[in-house]
Design a protein around this motif. Structure first.
Motif, PDB file in Angstrom:
ATOM      1  N   UNK A   1      10.371   7.685  -2.429  1.00 32.80           N
ATOM      2  CA  UNK A   1       9.929   6.287  -2.410  1.00 32.80           C
ATOM      3  C   UNK A   1      10.674   5.509  -1.327  1.00 32.80           C
ATOM      4  N   UNK A   2      11.989   5.755  -1.233  1.00 34.92           N
ATOM      5  CA  UNK A   2      12.770   5.046  -0.214  1.00 34.92           C
ATOM      6  C   UNK A   2      12.340   5.499   1.184  1.00 34.92           C
ATOM      7  N   UNK A   3      12.182   6.833   1.347  1.00 35.23           N
ATOM      8  CA  UNK A   3      11.888   7.359   2.693  1.00 35.23           C
ATOM      9  C   UNK A   3      10.431   7.142   3.091  1.00 35.23           C
ATOM     10  N   UNK A   4       9.546   6.973   2.098  1.00 33.24           N
ATOM     11  CA  UNK A   4       8.120   7.000   2.432  1.00 33.24           C
ATOM     12  C   UNK A   4       7.407   5.667   2.420  1.00 33.24           C
ATOM     13  N   UNK A   5       8.095   4.583   2.035  1.00 32.01           N
ATOM     14  CA  UNK A   5       7.363   3.321   1.946  1.00 32.01           C
ATOM     15  C   UNK A   5       7.546   2.454   3.201  1.00 32.01           C
ATOM     16  N   UNK A   6       8.782   2.001   3.470  1.00 29.74           N
ATOM     17  CA  UNK A   6       8.967   1.122   4.642  1.00 29.74           C
ATOM     18  C   UNK A   6       8.579   1.805   5.947  1.00 29.74           C
ATOM     19  N   UNK A   7       8.921   3.092   6.073  1.00 28.75           N
ATOM     20  CA  UNK A   7       8.631   3.814   7.315  1.00 28.75           C
ATOM     21  C   UNK A   7       7.142   3.722   7.662  1.00 28.75           C
TER      22      UNK A   7
ATOM     23  N   UNK B   1       0.840  -1.207   0.000  1.00 28.10           N
ATOM     24  CA  UNK B   1       0.000   0.000   0.000  1.00 28.10           C
ATOM     25  C   UNK B   1       0.877   1.260   0.000  1.00 28.10           C
ATOM     26  N   UNK B   2       1.828   1.318   0.947  1.00 25.53           N
ATOM     27  CA  UNK B   2       2.624   2.550   1.085  1.00 25.53           C
ATOM     28  C   UNK B   2       3.489   2.776  -0.156  1.00 25.53           C
ATOM     29  N   UNK B   3       4.006   1.696  -0.744  1.00 26.29           N
ATOM     30  CA  UNK B   3       4.852   1.851  -1.939  1.00 26.29           C
ATOM     31  C   UNK B   3       4.000   2.283  -3.127  1.00 26.29           C
ATOM     32  N   UNK B   4       2.817   1.695  -3.266  1.00 23.26           N
ATOM     33  CA  UNK B   4       1.920   2.099  -4.364  1.00 23.26           C
ATOM     34  C   UNK B   4       1.507   3.566  -4.214  1.00 23.26           C
ATOM     35  N   UNK B   5       1.195   3.974  -2.984  1.00 26.15           N
ATOM     36  CA  UNK B   5       0.755   5.364  -2.778  1.00 26.15           C
ATOM     37  C   UNK B   5       1.878   6.332  -3.165  1.00 26.15           C
ATOM     38  N   UNK B   6       3.060   6.126  -2.615  1.00 33.13           N
ATOM     39  CA  UNK B   6       4.124   7.114  -2.872  1.00 33.13           C
ATOM     40  C   UNK B   6       4.580   7.041  -4.340  1.00 33.13           C
ATOM     41  N   UNK B   7       4.473   5.843  -4.943  1.00 30.12           N
ATOM     42  CA  UNK B   7       4.800   5.719  -6.371  1.00 30.12           C
ATOM     43  C   UNK B   7       3.830   6.541  -7.201  1.00 30.12           C
ATOM     44  N   UNK B   8       2.545   6.426  -6.884  1.00 28.76           N
ATOM     45  CA  UNK B   8       1.533   7.140  -7.666  1.00 28.76           C
ATOM     46  C   UNK B   8       1.633   8.655  -7.433  1.00 28.76           C
ATOM     47  N   UNK B   9       1.879   9.035  -6.188  1.00 28.78           N
ATOM     48  CA  UNK B   9       1.968  10.475  -5.909  1.00 28.78           C
ATOM     49  C   UNK B   9       3.237  11.087  -6.508  1.00 28.78           C
ATOM     50  N   UNK B  10       4.261  10.261  -6.737  1.00 24.90           N
ATOM     51  CA  UNK B  10       5.504  10.799  -7.293  1.00 24.90           C
ATOM     52  C   UNK B  10       5.539  10.711  -8.810  1.00 24.90           C
ATOM     53  N   UNK B  11       5.167   9.540  -9.333  1.00 24.21           N
ATOM     54  CA  UNK B  11       5.337   9.296 -10.766  1.00 24.21           C
ATOM     55  C   UNK B  11       4.035   9.395 -11.559  1.00 24.21           C
ATOM     56  N   UNK B  12       2.900   9.595 -10.872  1.00 25.58           N
ATOM     57  CA  UNK B  12       1.633   9.702 -11.594  1.00 25.58           C
ATOM     58  C   UNK B  12       0.988   8.360 -11.831  1.00 25.58           C
ATOM     59  N   UNK B  13       1.719   7.273 -11.540  1.00 21.69           N
ATOM     60  CA  UNK B  13       1.064   5.961 -11.625  1.00 21.69           C
ATOM     61  C   UNK B  13       1.643   5.017 -10.573  1.00 21.69           C
ATOM     62  N   UNK B  14       0.763   4.140 -10.094  1.00 22.07           N
ATOM     63  CA  UNK B  14       1.145   3.270  -8.980  1.00 22.07           C
ATOM     64  C   UNK B  14       2.039   2.129  -9.471  1.00 22.07           C
ATOM     65  N   UNK B  15       2.750   1.510  -8.548  1.00 26.40           N
ATOM     66  CA  UNK B  15       3.551   0.333  -8.904  1.00 26.40           C
ATOM     67  C   UNK B  15       2.667  -0.902  -9.091  1.00 26.40           C
TER      68      UNK B  15
END
Ligand code: HEM
Length: 452
Positions: free
Chosen positions: A260-266, A142-156
């Motif tokens: 992505x690194x700072x916002x997913x695992x945390x 969830x966290x990786x998909x969210x930050x991916x979408x908010x950063x790159x415009x599309x989710x992982x």
């Protein structure tokens, strides 16, 4: 400065604990033995004291991040997270802060909510099929998909796939080498020229990560060109115009990868421990479930912000299971500094680890107990001693996003699974949840199985 005898001459003991993911716990024991200031190496000191935190982590502090942070990330690139240069940092932060502020993020809430909802659906599905669900896995997706979408415009699309993608496996591999990179940077640099499989794997992962994020940024740039008046908003939309922002695509890519690194695992680790801590204590769980039952449908973040118990539970999780328990190392300015009556020479690395700050029994009585009620009356000392997101100019830029994810994740989870409890199936035990920390913390079993 008090500390073990060996720390006067060598870093070896510290390095041993670092390579084993035990530094915060080792340093905590040293504080219990030697007091609020301890020497942990010939040029390394940790301080567990509010006035030191205020001095080191304040706005425009002269205690700067050292080169260590650049060694933490592959390629050693400079971005807002890694830089030790205050001018570079403040210029970058000025550009990036507004889209990720609390008020701007309300525009992103539908994206975040839909990903959290999808995680809950997948958790329910897994419980149905397997009898348990691994919430750590699903929160990470969830966290990786969210930050991916908010950063790159599309989710992982990890939630959809239900498994890690090549991108996240590469990220994981590169992160797993953090201890080695920071301890033996020369070896890692030489490794590029050595024909050993581990180095080849790392080099390939690094290349794939670079090319993936570069392509994603290019794709998003294309989306803006096709729909200039109403592009899908991301955290970087405003700075895509390089004439106005002065940032190249490569620099935007580096910041996005940093997010992505700072916002997913945390975020994933925090939500995992929240679910674990609440679901193993029926009193806390039932009280939270009762509060959540009063919410109107559909659940919206604006209704969660003022829920007293939910927010106490979140604060208590951030205290006891802080995702960055490691001291945030800073370099002492050339003139040196005085702490607790001791002189610390210029160039010494000083840290103030949240793991110990959050366990000061004078500020947090019964510090090892999970007691959300302690946040009913927040004292000034409790505020000053709380460092889950760091502090001063370098405070976490993603903290509002993290809090939205934590509120929605916890609320939707306990509304759906009011009887959730930790599982003992598949050999799951408390041992799995023992914390291990390199820079970030994670449960050592890398899973958290919950039944409902
Ligand atoms: C519960 C979740 C999170 C926790 C516990 C957390 C914790 C932290 C901490 C302790 C720092 C300070 C590091 C230091 O001073 O050395 C930090 C900085 C940072 N965090 Fe977070 N973080 C979280 C979520 C996020 C998210 C979702 C993002 C996504 C944008 C993010 C992006 C960053 C960045 C870019 C920095 C560097 C800020 C700067 O130096 O100006 N974090 N975080």
């Amino acid at each position: 400065i008090p500390g073990p005898e060996n720390s006067k001459w060598t870093d070896l003991v510290y390095i041993y604990y670092w390579l084993n993911g035990q530094v915060p716990f080792y340093i905590h024991q040293l504080h219990e033995k030697y007091g609020p200031i301890v020497r942990t190496g010939p040029s390394r000191v940790d301080i567990c004291d509010i006035s030191a935190v205020k001095e080191i982590h304040r706005t425009n502090s002269r205690f700067l991040k050292s080169d260590w942070y650049r060694k933490l990330v592959p390629g050693g690139f400079e971005n807002m997270f890694t830089t030790g240069d205050p001018h570079f940092h403040s210029a970058r932060r000025r550009l990036l802060a507004s889209p990720i502020s609390d008020s701007s993020l309300t525009r992103m809430e539908p994206i975040i909510l839909s990903r959290v909802q999808m995680a809950i659906d997948r958790i329910a599905e897994e419980m149905g099929k397997r009898g348990v669900a691994d919430v750590f896995k699903w929160w990470l997706f969830m966290a990786t998909d969210v930050i991916g979408e908010l950063s790159f415009g599309e989710s992982f699309r990890m939630l959809e796939a239900g498994e890690k993608t090549q991108y996240s496996l590469d990220l994981e591999h590169i992160s797993s080498l953090q201890p080695i990179r920071t301890t033996f940077p020369l070896l890692v640099n030489l490794g590029r020229y050595l024909p050993l499989p581990v180095f080849k794997k790392t080099a390939d992962a690094g290349k794939r990560l670079g090319s993936y994020s570069f392509k994603s940024i290019e794709r998003y740039k294309q989306m803006i060109a096709e729909n200039p008046n109403d592009p899908k908003p991301t955290l970087f939309t405003k700075i895509f115009d390089s004439e106005k922002s002065g940032l190249t695509l490569e620099q935007i890519r580096s910041e996005a990868q940093g997010y992505i690194v700072a916002g997913s695992d945390t975020t994933a680790v925090t939500l995992t421990y929240l679910i674990y801590a609440v679901s193993r204590d029926t009193r806390v769980r039932d009280k939270l479930v009762e509060e959540l039952a009063s919410l109107p449908e559909p659940v919206a973040d604006r209704n969660l912000r003022d829920l007293p118990y939910l927010n106490q539970v979140i604060n208590e999780t951030l205290r006891l299971y802080t995702a960055v328990p490691f001291g945030l190392p800073r370099s002492t300015p050339s003139e040196g500094a005085n702490f607790d009556g001791y002189f610390v020479p210029g160039g010494t690395t000083v840290s103030t680890q949240s793991y110990s700050m959050h366990r000061d029994p004078a500020i947090f009585p019964d510090p090892n107990d999970f007691k959300p009620e302690r946040w009913e009356d927040v004292t000034k000392d409790m505020k000053d001693a709380s460092l889950p997101f760091g502090g001063g100019s370098r405070v976490c830029i993603g903290l509002h996003l993290a809090r939205i994810e934590l509120r929605l994740g916890a609320a939707l989870f306990f509304r759906k699974f009011p009887y959730a409890h930790p599982s003992t199936k598949e050999g799951m035990s408390e041992e799995d949840m023992v914390m291990k920390s390199f820079f970030l913390m994670a449960p050592q079993g890398h899973r958290c199985l919950i039944e409902a």
